[in-house]
Structure formats: structure tokens, C-alpha cells
Design a protein around this motif. Structure first.
Motif, PDB file in Angstrom:
ATOM      1  N   LEU A   1       0.818  -1.220   0.000  1.00  0.00           N
ATOM      2  CA  LEU A   1       0.000   0.000   0.000  1.00  0.00           C
ATOM      3  C   LEU A   1       0.849   1.266   0.000  1.00  0.00           C
ATOM      4  CD1 LEU A   1      -2.771  -1.097   2.534  1.00  0.00           C
ATOM      5  CD2 LEU A   1      -2.843  -1.169   0.026  1.00  0.00           C
ATOM      6  N   ASN A   2       2.085   1.166  -0.479  1.00  0.00           N
ATOM      7  CA  ASN A   2       2.997   2.309  -0.589  1.00  0.00           C
ATOM      8  C   ASN A   2       3.229   3.016   0.749  1.00  0.00           C
ATOM      9  OD1 ASN A   2       3.308   1.956  -3.397  1.00  0.00           O
ATOM     10  ND2 ASN A   2       1.424   3.095  -3.788  1.00  0.00           N
ATOM     11  N   PRO A   3       3.636   2.268   1.774  1.00  0.00           N
ATOM     12  CA  PRO A   3       3.892   2.906   3.060  1.00  0.00           C
ATOM     13  C   PRO A   3       5.199   3.696   3.034  1.00  0.00           C
ATOM     14  CG  PRO A   3       4.583   0.625   3.143  1.00  0.00           C
ATOM     15  CD  PRO A   3       3.935   0.827   1.807  1.00  0.00           C
ATOM     16  N   THR A   4       5.392   4.488   4.066  1.00  0.00           N
ATOM     17  CA  THR A   4       6.700   5.069   4.363  1.00  0.00           C
ATOM     18  C   THR A   4       7.346   4.203   5.429  1.00  0.00           C
ATOM     19  OG1 THR A   4       6.074   7.345   3.807  1.00  0.00           O
ATOM     20  CG2 THR A   4       7.900   7.062   5.361  1.00  0.00           C
ATOM     21  N   TYR A   5       8.626   3.912   5.256  1.00  0.00           N
ATOM     22  CA  TYR A   5       9.371   3.154   6.258  1.00  0.00           C
ATOM     23  C   TYR A   5      10.326   4.095   6.990  1.00  0.00           C
ATOM     24  CZ  TYR A   5       7.792  -0.925   3.598  1.00  0.00           C
ATOM     25  OH  TYR A   5       7.029  -1.878   2.949  1.00  0.00           O
ATOM     26  N   ILE A   6      10.338   4.016   8.306  1.00  0.00           N
ATOM     27  CA  ILE A   6      11.337   4.703   9.107  1.00  0.00           C
ATOM     28  C   ILE A   6      12.367   3.654   9.518  1.00  0.00           C
ATOM     29  CG2 ILE A   6      11.792   6.064  11.178  1.00  0.00           C
ATOM     30  CD1 ILE A   6      10.033   7.528   9.207  1.00  0.00           C
ATOM     31  N   LEU A   7      13.629   3.920   9.234  1.00  0.00           N
ATOM     32  CA  LEU A   7      14.699   2.986   9.562  1.00  0.00           C
ATOM     33  C   LEU A   7      15.715   3.665  10.473  1.00  0.00           C
ATOM     34  CD1 LEU A   7      15.539   1.394   6.061  1.00  0.00           C
ATOM     35  CD2 LEU A   7      13.753   0.727   7.681  1.00  0.00           C
ATOM     36  N   ALA A   8      16.250   2.909  11.410  1.00  0.00           N
ATOM     37  CA  ALA A   8      17.423   3.328  12.168  1.00  0.00           C
ATOM     38  C   ALA A   8      18.616   2.611  11.564  1.00  0.00           C
ATOM     39  CB  ALA A   8      17.269   2.983  13.646  1.00  0.00           C
ATOM     40  N   LEU A   9      19.609   3.375  11.137  1.00  0.00           N
ATOM     41  CA  LEU A   9      20.794   2.811  10.495  1.00  0.00           C
ATOM     42  C   LEU A   9      21.996   2.915  11.411  1.00  0.00           C
ATOM     43  CD1 LEU A   9      20.533   4.249   6.853  1.00  0.00           C
ATOM     44  CD2 LEU A   9      19.551   2.142   7.776  1.00  0.00           C
ATOM     45  N   THR A  10      22.799   1.864  11.432  1.00  0.00           N
ATOM     46  CA  THR A  10      24.042   1.890  12.187  1.00  0.00           C
ATOM     47  C   THR A  10      25.041   2.798  11.474  1.00  0.00           C
ATOM     48  OG1 THR A  10      25.074   0.052  11.006  1.00  0.00           O
ATOM     49  CG2 THR A  10      23.612  -0.508  12.847  1.00  0.00           C
ATOM     50  N   ASP A  11      26.160   3.061  12.124  1.00  0.00           N
ATOM     51  CA  ASP A  11      27.204   3.891  11.515  1.00  0.00           C
ATOM     52  C   ASP A  11      27.792   3.226  10.275  1.00  0.00           C
ATOM     53  OD1 ASP A  11      26.816   5.734  13.510  1.00  0.00           O
ATOM     54  OD2 ASP A  11      28.463   5.003  14.759  1.00  0.00           O
ATOM     55  N   HIS A  12      27.600   1.907  10.136  1.00  0.00           N
ATOM     56  CA  HIS A  12      28.082   1.183   8.954  1.00  0.00           C
ATOM     57  C   HIS A  12      26.995   1.007   7.892  1.00  0.00           C
ATOM     58  CE1 HIS A  12      31.796   0.332  11.063  1.00  0.00           C
ATOM     59  NE2 HIS A  12      31.109  -0.151  12.086  1.00  0.00           N
TER      60      HIS A  12
ATOM     61  N   LEU B   1       1.462   4.198   7.654  1.00  0.00           N
ATOM     62  CA  LEU B   1       0.381   4.336   6.676  1.00  0.00           C
ATOM     63  C   LEU B   1      -0.646   5.334   7.204  1.00  0.00           C
ATOM     64  CD1 LEU B   1      -0.282   0.618   5.640  1.00  0.00           C
ATOM     65  CD2 LEU B   1       0.396   2.463   4.078  1.00  0.00           C
ATOM     66  N   PRO B   2      -1.183   6.200   6.338  1.00  0.00           N
ATOM     67  CA  PRO B   2      -2.229   7.127   6.787  1.00  0.00           C
ATOM     68  C   PRO B   2      -3.500   6.370   7.148  1.00  0.00           C
ATOM     69  CG  PRO B   2      -1.933   7.255   4.405  1.00  0.00           C
ATOM     70  CD  PRO B   2      -0.822   6.392   4.920  1.00  0.00           C
ATOM     71  N   THR B   3      -4.178   6.813   8.180  1.00  0.00           N
ATOM     72  CA  THR B   3      -5.377   6.101   8.631  1.00  0.00           C
ATOM     73  C   THR B   3      -6.596   6.397   7.767  1.00  0.00           C
ATOM     74  OG1 THR B   3      -5.920   7.862  10.216  1.00  0.00           O
ATOM     75  CG2 THR B   3      -4.562   6.029  11.011  1.00  0.00           C
ATOM     76  N   THR B   4      -6.455   7.285   6.783  1.00  0.00           N
ATOM     77  CA  THR B   4      -7.562   7.532   5.862  1.00  0.00           C
ATOM     78  C   THR B   4      -7.712   6.403   4.848  1.00  0.00           C
ATOM     79  OG1 THR B   4      -6.027   8.890   4.577  1.00  0.00           O
ATOM     80  CG2 THR B   4      -7.536  10.037   6.070  1.00  0.00           C
TER      81      THR B   4
ATOM     82  N   SER C   1      -7.267  12.785   8.939  1.00  0.00           N
ATOM     83  CA  SER C   1      -6.157  13.095   8.028  1.00  0.00           C
ATOM     84  C   SER C   1      -4.864  13.414   8.760  1.00  0.00           C
ATOM     85  CB  SER C   1      -6.545  14.276   7.129  1.00  0.00           C
ATOM     86  OG  SER C   1      -6.810  15.433   7.914  1.00  0.00           O
ATOM     87  N   THR C   2      -4.934  13.715  10.041  1.00  0.00           N
ATOM     88  CA  THR C   2      -3.722  14.055  10.792  1.00  0.00           C
ATOM     89  C   THR C   2      -3.246  12.897  11.670  1.00  0.00           C
ATOM     90  OG1 THR C   2      -5.093  15.045  12.539  1.00  0.00           O
ATOM     91  CG2 THR C   2      -4.227  16.520  10.830  1.00  0.00           C
ATOM     92  N   MET C   3      -3.728  11.687  11.392  1.00  0.00           N
ATOM     93  CA  MET C   3      -3.322  10.507  12.161  1.00  0.00           C
ATOM     94  C   MET C   3      -2.627   9.510  11.241  1.00  0.00           C
ATOM     95  SD  MET C   3      -5.737   7.715  14.154  1.00  0.00           S
ATOM     96  CE  MET C   3      -6.256   8.820  15.469  1.00  0.00           C
ATOM     97  N   ILE C   4      -1.480   8.988  11.677  1.00  0.00           N
ATOM     98  CA  ILE C   4      -0.728   7.981  10.928  1.00  0.00           C
ATOM     99  C   ILE C   4      -0.691   6.696  11.744  1.00  0.00           C
ATOM    100  CG2 ILE C   4       1.556   8.558  11.879  1.00  0.00           C
ATOM    101  CD1 ILE C   4       1.093   8.056   8.163  1.00  0.00           C
ATOM    102  N   GLU C   5      -0.727   5.546  11.061  1.00  0.00           N
ATOM    103  CA  GLU C   5      -0.574   4.270  11.758  1.00  0.00           C
ATOM    104  C   GLU C   5       0.873   3.804  11.669  1.00  0.00           C
ATOM    105  OE1 GLU C   5      -2.791   0.021  11.756  1.00  0.00           O
ATOM    106  OE2 GLU C   5      -1.472   0.383  10.043  1.00  0.00           O
ATOM    107  N   SER C   6       1.417   3.379  12.811  1.00  0.00           N
ATOM    108  CA  SER C   6       2.730   2.740  12.855  1.00  0.00           C
ATOM    109  C   SER C   6       2.540   1.252  13.112  1.00  0.00           C
ATOM    110  CB  SER C   6       3.592   3.352  13.971  1.00  0.00           C
ATOM    111  OG  SER C   6       4.803   2.636  14.119  1.00  0.00           O
ATOM    112  N   SER C   7       3.202   0.444  12.320  1.00  0.00           N
ATOM    113  CA  SER C   7       3.144  -1.008  12.517  1.00  0.00           C
ATOM    114  C   SER C   7       4.516  -1.598  12.200  1.00  0.00           C
ATOM    115  CB  SER C   7       2.065  -1.647  11.632  1.00  0.00           C
ATOM    116  OG  SER C   7       2.318  -1.411  10.256  1.00  0.00           O
TER     117      SER C   7
END
Length: 207
Positions: free
Chosen positions: A51-62, A72-75, A97-103
Motif C-alpha cells: 500500500l505504498n507505506p513510508t518506512y522509518i529505519l534506524a541505520l548503524t554507523d556502517h 500508513l495514513p489512517t484515511t 487526516s492528521t493521524m498515521i498508523e505505525s506497525s
């Protein structure tokens, strides 16, 4: 360690990081937690990844993936409303419209170190990254279905959750749905020292 955002336009261009993220999700959800999830060629993927989500990633220094979350937007369709409606009052999510779902929030605890409040470094940086991205994109609330253990961890990170319904056993996990604020005060409380992100830069590139 730094936080980045990969939106739908970047899934192909940053495919190696997305692939590593799916492998991490396999190790955590299928391996460590024993969840019944869909695995293809060693990668955990689900219908919500289409569904074309946005991914948030934490990256190591390497440059390795130490943590991830799917937004994903809750709309539109969400995991909470479709897969876990039993966690919601009346089985329905009051989307806006101002709420996002994190999963699919998870961490590779083999890398990184403990940060402030005796929490893993990636936990704090992932939480700060979700809040920063949300504020930058017009969202002021994050809704999620999560295990009680992670809810307690977020509370220790000073990002407390407001329950939407009661605690229920789903599979082998005591689970709950709730809302987390995405505002400057929450970011300031959660953000660890030395926090770095490329969230705003990637948004400009994708625009």
C-alpha cells in the motif's frame, strides 16, 4: 546511528535497505517472537507493504538496518482496522487526516547499545524518527497495535500511549491499541543525545 525515511517513491532506489528491513522483520517476528507471519525467500512481507507505506529505519554507523517501522495514513486501509479490530472500541478506528498508523516496529538488539533510561539506543532513535517524520508531514498523532511489553518500553521512553480499548491476548502476545502524540514536546522528551536524521533531506529529494 541515524534515522531515515523511505517513502513509496524511494522503495526501488533504496531497495537494498528495504530488503534488509524485511530480513530483520523475519528474524524478529517469525524467529524471536514466533508469530505466524508470511515469509517469502527469508523476507517477511504483508498486504500492507503493498500500500505504498513510508518506512522509518534506524541505520548503524556502517549503514546496516538496526530498527524499522511502517507508516500508513489512517484515511486508507490499516493493519489496526482490518487485522486487529478486536482491539478497538466497537471494532472501528476513528481515522482522520492528521493521524498515521505505525506497525511492524522492531529492533535488531544485536547491534547498538543501551542509551538513556536503560533503553536500547535504536528504540529512542526510532521513536524520535517517527515523531519527527510525522510532524514534518502534517500528522499530530500515531496510532498503533502493540504488545504490552513495547507499550511499557515506550512509557519508559517518555512517550506514553493513550489506550483505545482493553488488553487482549492475540496469539501469544498480550496486545493493546493506542494513540501516541506526535508533537514537539513528545520529540523533545524522547530524543536522545546525539540524535541524527535525514528525514527532512529525503522529503525534499522525494518532492
Amino acid at each position: 546511528m541515524r534515522a531515515i525515511a523511505i517513502d513509496a517513491k524511494e522503495h526501488g532506489g533504496l531497495g537494498s535497505l528495504v530488503d534488509e528491513m524485511h530480513k530483520l522483520r523475519t528474524r524478529v517476528f517469525a524467529g524471536r517472537l514466533g508469530w505466524q507471519v508470511k515469509i517469502e525467500y527469508g523476507r517477511e512481507r504483508g498486504e500492507y507493504d503493498a500500500l505504498n507505506p513510508t518506512y522509518i529505519l534506524a541505520l548503524t554507523d556502517h549503514g546496516g538496518v538496526a530498527g524499522c517501522a511502517r507508516l500508513l495514513p489512517t484515511t486508507g486501509p490499516t493493519m489496526l482496522s482490518r487485522t486487529f479490530p478486536q482491539l478497538l472500541p466497537g471494532g472501528r478506528l476513528r481515522s482522520k487526516s492528521t493521524m498515521i498508523e505505525s506497525s511492524r516496529f522492531c529492533l535488531d538488539t544485536r547491534v547498538g547499545r543501551r542509551g538513556g533510561r536503560f533503553l536500547h539506543e535504536a528504540t529512542l532513535k526510532m521513536s524520535a524518527g517517527i515523531i519527527e517524520w510525522s510532524m514534518s508531514n502534517g500528522f499530530d498523532e500515531t496510532v498503533t497495535a502493540t504488545g504490552v511489553r513495547l507499550k511499557r518500553i515506550l512509557h519508559r521512553a517518555r512517550w506514553p500511549m493513550t489506550h483505545l480499548g482493553g488488553v487482549q491476548l492475540i496469539g501469544k502476545t498480550m496486545s493493546v491499541a493506542g494513540i501516541l502524540p506526535a508533537d514537539q514536546a513528545s520529540f523533545d522528551r524522547v530524543c536522545p543525545s546525539g540524535y541524527r536524521s535525514d528525514l527532512r533531506r529525503l522529503q525534499r529529494v522525494a518532492a
